[in-house]
Design a protein around this motif. Structure first.
Motif, short mmCIF file in Angstrom:
data_model
loop_
_atom_site.label_atom_id
_atom_site.label_comp_id
_atom_site.label_asym_id
_atom_site.label_seq_id
_atom_site.Cartn_x
_atom_site.Cartn_y
_atom_site.Cartn_z
N SER A 60 60.36 47.16 52.31
CA SER A 60 59.27 46.65 51.34
C SER A 60 59.94 46.18 49.94
N ASP B 128 61.93 42.60 51.24
CA ASP B 128 60.84 42.04 51.90
C ASP B 128 61.01 40.51 52.18
N PHE C 113 59.91 51.67 56.93
CA PHE C 113 59.53 51.26 55.48
C PHE C 113 59.21 52.35 54.63
#
Lengths: 159, 406
Positions: free
Chosen positions: A45, A48, B143
């Motif tokens: 993230s 990205d 993530f």
């Protein structure tokens, strides 16, 4: 491209095709060494890579457009890398990620291929040991730029 | 050069019935690097699995013999690239023992080393958990894990100047004190960690799909684990509480309060739980090291034969200039002898057997890479299982190929 008052979009077919192609450069899932961890990090993230349309790492070379050589290539691995490159369908691009892939890096010895460009053609070199994820993102940007300008490998390449 | 890469040994090829040979890797998304496994399968069932290693052989041990003692650390850090600081930690401890400096390393440097090692362990387990999750189809874990790892890499970059291979530990201490703002960032990480661990556990620990895929898969008995010389979380998942930090304490680990998580089930789920518990134990050590870092002090040994004198003295002192020049241009010499030094890396007992002949370069740096021994256990646990479960087993043993092949 220009937008006319009547909501028409006028563009050359070349430009549309190149825009589409450059926005969906799918890399091959091929992790070699340290750089592979940073290659994974660009999908996280924080960085990205999905913003560039390249988050779709494909495990099959048949479905991949971009080979990221992420790390040192041992003599034993070199034929495998070459075969994977040959198996990728045209058009295809190669990023040499990190010092080892680009030149052998700190491993100037019997075991490591001294630069992946002795085996496959390289489009972009990324310096660093390992390069930061930002460095790899920039390299993908450069590949996109090459495609948009009709550089080597694009479907509408200026030979 | 021959293009054939895989020696198909006669015993793999000679099969009976409906068995077939399948090559998995070296380019395969779930072999965590460049592992090739020659599988003999009947339908979906694995009859035999033979790991074929060497696709990342880098000649690091040989290269280290041609470099100064301090330069060798650069290539050694690149063995286990998920835990570079553990490699450096073990190597500098070994060299310091040969030099007879072990008792003279400043307190603060030791705390910083322990802090680094434990942060590295958490970061390494983050990569393991993220990729293990992806292997089993749980992508979101990745993530969360990499976000946590990013915080740790920021700290490493602040201290050492590089994200992955900071080369921050040096023979005699560490390279410079922690920079301004480091401890504030560390405090933020310590505050963030418990909630993040709860999230990670919430995503997987009670997840029925994850449990179905890992419970009773890849069973490794105590006897097999010991026979294959498995160490680290993979051994502790089988019920043996062996941890180098407890068994042979180094760098002041005996003064830290922490537990060694152990499970007796011996399956992939047990190894998963052990690693999660280990991350929390590591954070306990980090918190203790953080409190000790409030006390200022030197971070490098005061011995100009090993450590370059401070930069600001060079313009003022002739001796400092000479020592600096000698250390940069010809390194330091290490008395003849040999030493075996082990540390607990995120994967198990990582050790270097270092031999010196009195030169300014190592004569031999032999590595005992934990991943290599752990990976060999795959031969024992894979037969009789499905190919899909093989992915779980590889992930649960957590091999790193820079270290296996080195």
């Amino acid at each position: 491209m220009e937008v006319s008052p009547g909501h028409f979009l006028l563009a050359r077919l070349d430009d549309v095709a190149r825009w589409a192609q450059s926005s969906s450069v799918w890399p091959l899932t091929m992790g070699l060494a340290c750089c592979a961890i940073e290659m994974m990090t660009v999908t996280s993230s924080e960085y990205d890579i999905a913003r560039l349309g390249s988050e779709v790492f494909r495990s099959s070379p048949r479905q991949a457009d971009l080979m990221i050589v992420s790390g040192r290539v041992a003599q034993k691995m070199a034929p495998v890398v070459k075969r994977l490159y040959d198996q990728m369908a045209d058009p295809k691009w190669v990023i040499s990620m990190g010092a080892c892939a680009s030149s052998g890096g700190v491993f100037d010895n019997y075991a490591v291929v001294q630069g992946i460009d002795t085996i496959v053609p390289v489009d972009v070199y990324v310096p660093g040991c390992p390069p930061t994820p930002d460095g790899l993102l920039y390299a993908v940007n450069l590949i996109q730029q090459q495609i948009r300008e009709g550089g080597r490998g694009g479907i509408l390449a200026r030979s | 050069m021959s293009m054939s890469t895989t020696p198909l040994t006669p015993e793999i090829v000679s099969h009976e019935g409906n068995a077939m040979v399948l090559s998995m890797g070296p380019q395969h998304p779930s072999t965590h690097g460049v592992l090739q496994i020659m599988l003999e399968i009947e339908g979906e069932t694995v009859l035999k699995a033979e790991p074929e290693i060497g696709y990342l052989h880098t000649g690091i041990e040989k290269t280290a013999e041609n470099l100064f003692w301090s330069q060798a650390q650069t290539v050694i850090e690149r063995m286990d690239y998920l835990a570079p600081s553990s490699n450096a930690f073990c190597y500098v401890l070994a060299v310091e023992r040969l030099l007879g400096l072990t008792d003279r390393i400043p307190e603060r440097a030791q705390h910083i080393r322990v802090l680094n090692a434990e942060l590295t362990r958490i970061a390494s387990h983050c990569v393991w958990l993220g990729t293990h999750g992806i292997d089993l189809g749980a992508i979101s874990v990745f993530f969360y894990c990499f976000d946590l790892r990013e915080n740790i890499l920021d700290l490493q970059e602040a201290a050492g100047g590089a994200r992955m291979h900071p080369n921050y530990l040096r023979v005699g201490g560490v390279n410079g004190d922690l920079p301004d703002g480091y401890l504030a960032k560390l405090d933020a990480l310590i505050a963030k960690f418990p909630a993040r661990m709860r999230e990670l556990r919430g995503l997987l620990q009670a997840n029925p799909i994850f449990q179905d895929r890992t419970i009773d898969v890849g069973y490794l008995s105590i006897d097999d684990a010991l026979a294959w010389n498995v160490t680290g979380p993979s051994l502790r998942g089988s019920g043996v509480a062996y941890d180098v930090r407890k068994a042979f304490p180094y760098s002041g680990y005996d003064r830290y309060d922490f537990d060694v998580p152990t499970r007796s089930e011996g399956d992939a789920y047990a190894r998963f739980l052990v690693r999660l518990d280990e991350m929390e134990e590591s954070m306990r050590i980090v918190e203790q090291a953080r409190r000790r870092l409030d006390v200022p002090g030197p971070v490098m040994i005061d011995d100009t034969k090993v450590a370059a004198p401070p930069k600001e003295t060079i313009a003022l002192s002739m001796e400092a200039l000479i020592h600096h020049f000698k250390i940069v241009s010809e390194g330091f010499r290490v008395p003849p002898g040999d030493v075996y030094q082990a540390v607990e890396s995120p994967r198990g007992e990582l050790a270097y057997y270092v031999v010196s002949t009195g030169e300014n370069r190592p004569y031999r740096v032999r590595t005992r890479p934990p991943s290599m021994y752990n990976l060999q256990a795959l031969k024992g646990i894979a037969p009789g299982n499905l190919i899909a479960d093989l992915v779980v087993m590889i992930g649960s043993l957590d091999p790193v190929f820079g270290e296996v092949d080195r």
